[in-house]
Motif scaffolding. Structure first.
Motif, PDB file in Angstrom:
ATOM      1  N   VAL A   1      28.927 -37.478   4.172  1.00  0.00           N
ATOM      2  CA  VAL A   1      28.764 -38.492   2.985  1.00  0.00           C
ATOM      3  C   VAL A   1      26.928 -38.872   3.400  1.00  0.00           C
ATOM      4  N   THR A   2      26.684 -39.216   2.333  1.00  0.00           N
ATOM      5  CA  THR A   2      25.227 -39.565   2.475  1.00  0.00           C
ATOM      6  C   THR A   2      24.746 -41.275   2.515  1.00  0.00           C
ATOM      7  N   ALA A   3      23.421 -41.485   2.830  1.00  0.00           N
ATOM      8  CA  ALA A   3      23.267 -42.731   3.582  1.00  0.00           C
ATOM      9  C   ALA A   3      23.845 -44.065   2.676  1.00  0.00           C
ATOM     10  N   SER A   4      23.296 -44.367   1.540  1.00  0.00           N
ATOM     11  CA  SER A   4      24.272 -44.615   0.752  1.00  0.00           C
ATOM     12  C   SER A   4      25.336 -45.371   0.926  1.00  0.00           C
ATOM     13  N   GLY A   5      25.235 -47.235   1.180  1.00  0.00           N
ATOM     14  CA  GLY A   5      26.849 -47.119   1.831  1.00  0.00           C
ATOM     15  C   GLY A   5      27.305 -46.882   2.850  1.00  0.00           C
ATOM     16  N   ASN A   6      26.679 -46.071   3.719  1.00  0.00           N
ATOM     17  CA  ASN A   6      27.519 -45.588   5.019  1.00  0.00           C
ATOM     18  C   ASN A   6      26.576 -46.258   6.229  1.00  0.00           C
ATOM     19  N   PHE A   7      25.750 -47.440   6.213  1.00  0.00           N
ATOM     20  CA  PHE A   7      24.706 -47.945   7.292  1.00  0.00           C
ATOM     21  C   PHE A   7      25.682 -47.988   8.295  1.00  0.00           C
ATOM     22  N   GLY A   8      25.665 -47.273   9.473  1.00  0.00           N
ATOM     23  CA  GLY A   8      26.389 -47.237  11.006  1.00  0.00           C
ATOM     24  C   GLY A   8      27.753 -46.357  11.026  1.00  0.00           C
ATOM     25  N   ALA A   9      27.380 -45.499   9.405  1.00  0.00           N
ATOM     26  CA  ALA A   9      29.083 -44.699  10.422  1.00  0.00           C
ATOM     27  C   ALA A   9      29.088 -43.946  10.823  1.00  0.00           C
ATOM     28  N   VAL A  10      29.664 -43.324  11.222  1.00  0.00           N
ATOM     29  CA  VAL A  10      29.941 -41.495  12.651  1.00  0.00           C
ATOM     30  C   VAL A  10      28.659 -41.043  11.316  1.00  0.00           C
ATOM     31  N   ILE A  11      28.674 -39.844  12.110  1.00  0.00           N
ATOM     32  CA  ILE A  11      27.858 -38.626  11.076  1.00  0.00           C
ATOM     33  C   ILE A  11      29.061 -38.109  11.181  1.00  0.00           C
ATOM     34  N   THR A  12      29.716 -36.544  10.768  1.00  0.00           N
ATOM     35  CA  THR A  12      30.237 -35.301  10.497  1.00  0.00           C
ATOM     36  C   THR A  12      29.305 -34.437  10.262  1.00  0.00           C
ATOM     37  N   GLY A  13      29.279 -32.900  10.991  1.00  0.00           N
ATOM     38  CA  GLY A  13      28.213 -32.578  10.468  1.00  0.00           C
ATOM     39  C   GLY A  13      30.231 -31.421   9.354  1.00  0.00           C
ATOM     40  N   GLY A  14      28.603 -30.493   8.681  1.00  0.00           N
ATOM     41  CA  GLY A  14      29.038 -29.432   7.608  1.00  0.00           C
ATOM     42  C   GLY A  14      29.310 -29.780   5.878  1.00  0.00           C
ATOM     43  N   GLY A  15      28.647 -30.457   5.765  1.00  0.00           N
ATOM     44  CA  GLY A  15      28.227 -31.126   4.666  1.00  0.00           C
ATOM     45  C   GLY A  15      27.244 -31.028   4.433  1.00  0.00           C
ATOM     46  N   ALA A  16      27.056 -31.522   3.095  1.00  0.00           N
ATOM     47  CA  ALA A  16      25.094 -31.384   2.715  1.00  0.00           C
ATOM     48  C   ALA A  16      24.540 -32.049   2.126  1.00  0.00           C
ATOM     49  N   ASN A  17      24.580 -33.167   2.794  1.00  0.00           N
ATOM     50  CA  ASN A  17      24.268 -34.114   2.316  1.00  0.00           C
ATOM     51  C   ASN A  17      22.517 -34.612   3.525  1.00  0.00           C
ATOM     52  N   ILE A  18      21.720 -34.518   3.767  1.00  0.00           N
ATOM     53  CA  ILE A  18      20.447 -35.229   4.634  1.00  0.00           C
ATOM     54  C   ILE A  18      20.578 -36.725   4.893  1.00  0.00           C
ATOM     55  N   VAL A  19      20.344 -37.526   5.897  1.00  0.00           N
ATOM     56  CA  VAL A  19      20.383 -38.996   6.203  1.00  0.00           C
ATOM     57  C   VAL A  19      20.076 -38.626   7.335  1.00  0.00           C
ATOM     58  N   PRO A  20      19.053 -40.314   7.300  1.00  0.00           N
ATOM     59  CA  PRO A  20      18.926 -41.144   8.582  1.00  0.00           C
ATOM     60  C   PRO A  20      19.694 -41.371   9.193  1.00  0.00           C
ATOM     61  N   ALA A  21      19.498 -40.976  11.178  1.00  0.00           N
ATOM     62  CA  ALA A  21      20.472 -41.102  12.034  1.00  0.00           C
ATOM     63  C   ALA A  21      20.148 -41.767  13.094  1.00  0.00           C
ATOM     64  N   TYR A  22      20.514 -42.464  14.066  1.00  0.00           N
ATOM     65  CA  TYR A  22      20.375 -42.930  15.590  1.00  0.00           C
ATOM     66  C   TYR A  22      21.484 -42.796  16.737  1.00  0.00           C
ATOM     67  N   HIS A  23      21.487 -42.392  17.763  1.00  0.00           N
ATOM     68  CA  HIS A  23      22.239 -42.463  18.496  1.00  0.00           C
ATOM     69  C   HIS A  23      21.898 -43.603  19.302  1.00  0.00           C
ATOM     70  N   ASP A  24      23.324 -44.433  19.207  1.00  0.00           N
ATOM     71  CA  ASP A  24      24.017 -45.174  20.070  1.00  0.00           C
ATOM     72  C   ASP A  24      24.845 -44.572  21.882  1.00  0.00           C
ATOM     73  N   GLY A  25      24.201 -43.977  21.837  1.00  0.00           N
ATOM     74  CA  GLY A  25      24.850 -43.910  23.551  1.00  0.00           C
ATOM     75  C   GLY A  25      25.974 -42.573  23.427  1.00  0.00           C
ATOM     76  N   ALA A  26      26.956 -43.080  21.623  1.00  0.00           N
ATOM     77  CA  ALA A  26      28.223 -42.408  22.132  1.00  0.00           C
ATOM     78  C   ALA A  26      28.367 -40.662  21.175  1.00  0.00           C
TER      79      ALA A  26
END
Length: 70
Positions: free
Chosen positions: A40-65
């Motif tokens: 998924v794109t970053a727009s409108g998805n702040f805080g969503a768990v990131i799933t790989g396998g797509g084609a979107n480039i997003v900034p990310a942070y790690h919450d410990g899990a």
């Protein structure tokens, strides 16, 4: 010559370049990365768990899990 003022900015934390959200990167809470295969794109998805396998480039942070968009 004139005087030069040099300022130094120190950043705390961990920076990582993770090419996949599902890569086995161990990360501390608050680590930052750029994920290059989010489903998924970053727009409108702040805080969503990131799933790989797509084609979107997003900034990310790690919450410990999980890597999350943000």
């Amino acid at each position: 010559g004139g005087r030069r003022i040099i300022k130094k900015k120190i950043l705390k934390g961990t920076l990582a370049q993770a090419n996949s959200a599902v890569s086995p990167y161990a990360a501390d809470v608050g680590a930052r990365a750029t994920i290059t295969d989010a489903t998924v794109t970053a727009s409108g998805n702040f805080g969503a768990v990131i799933t790989g396998g797509g084609a979107n480039i997003v900034p990310a942070y790690h919450d410990g899990a999980s890597w999350r968009i943000g």
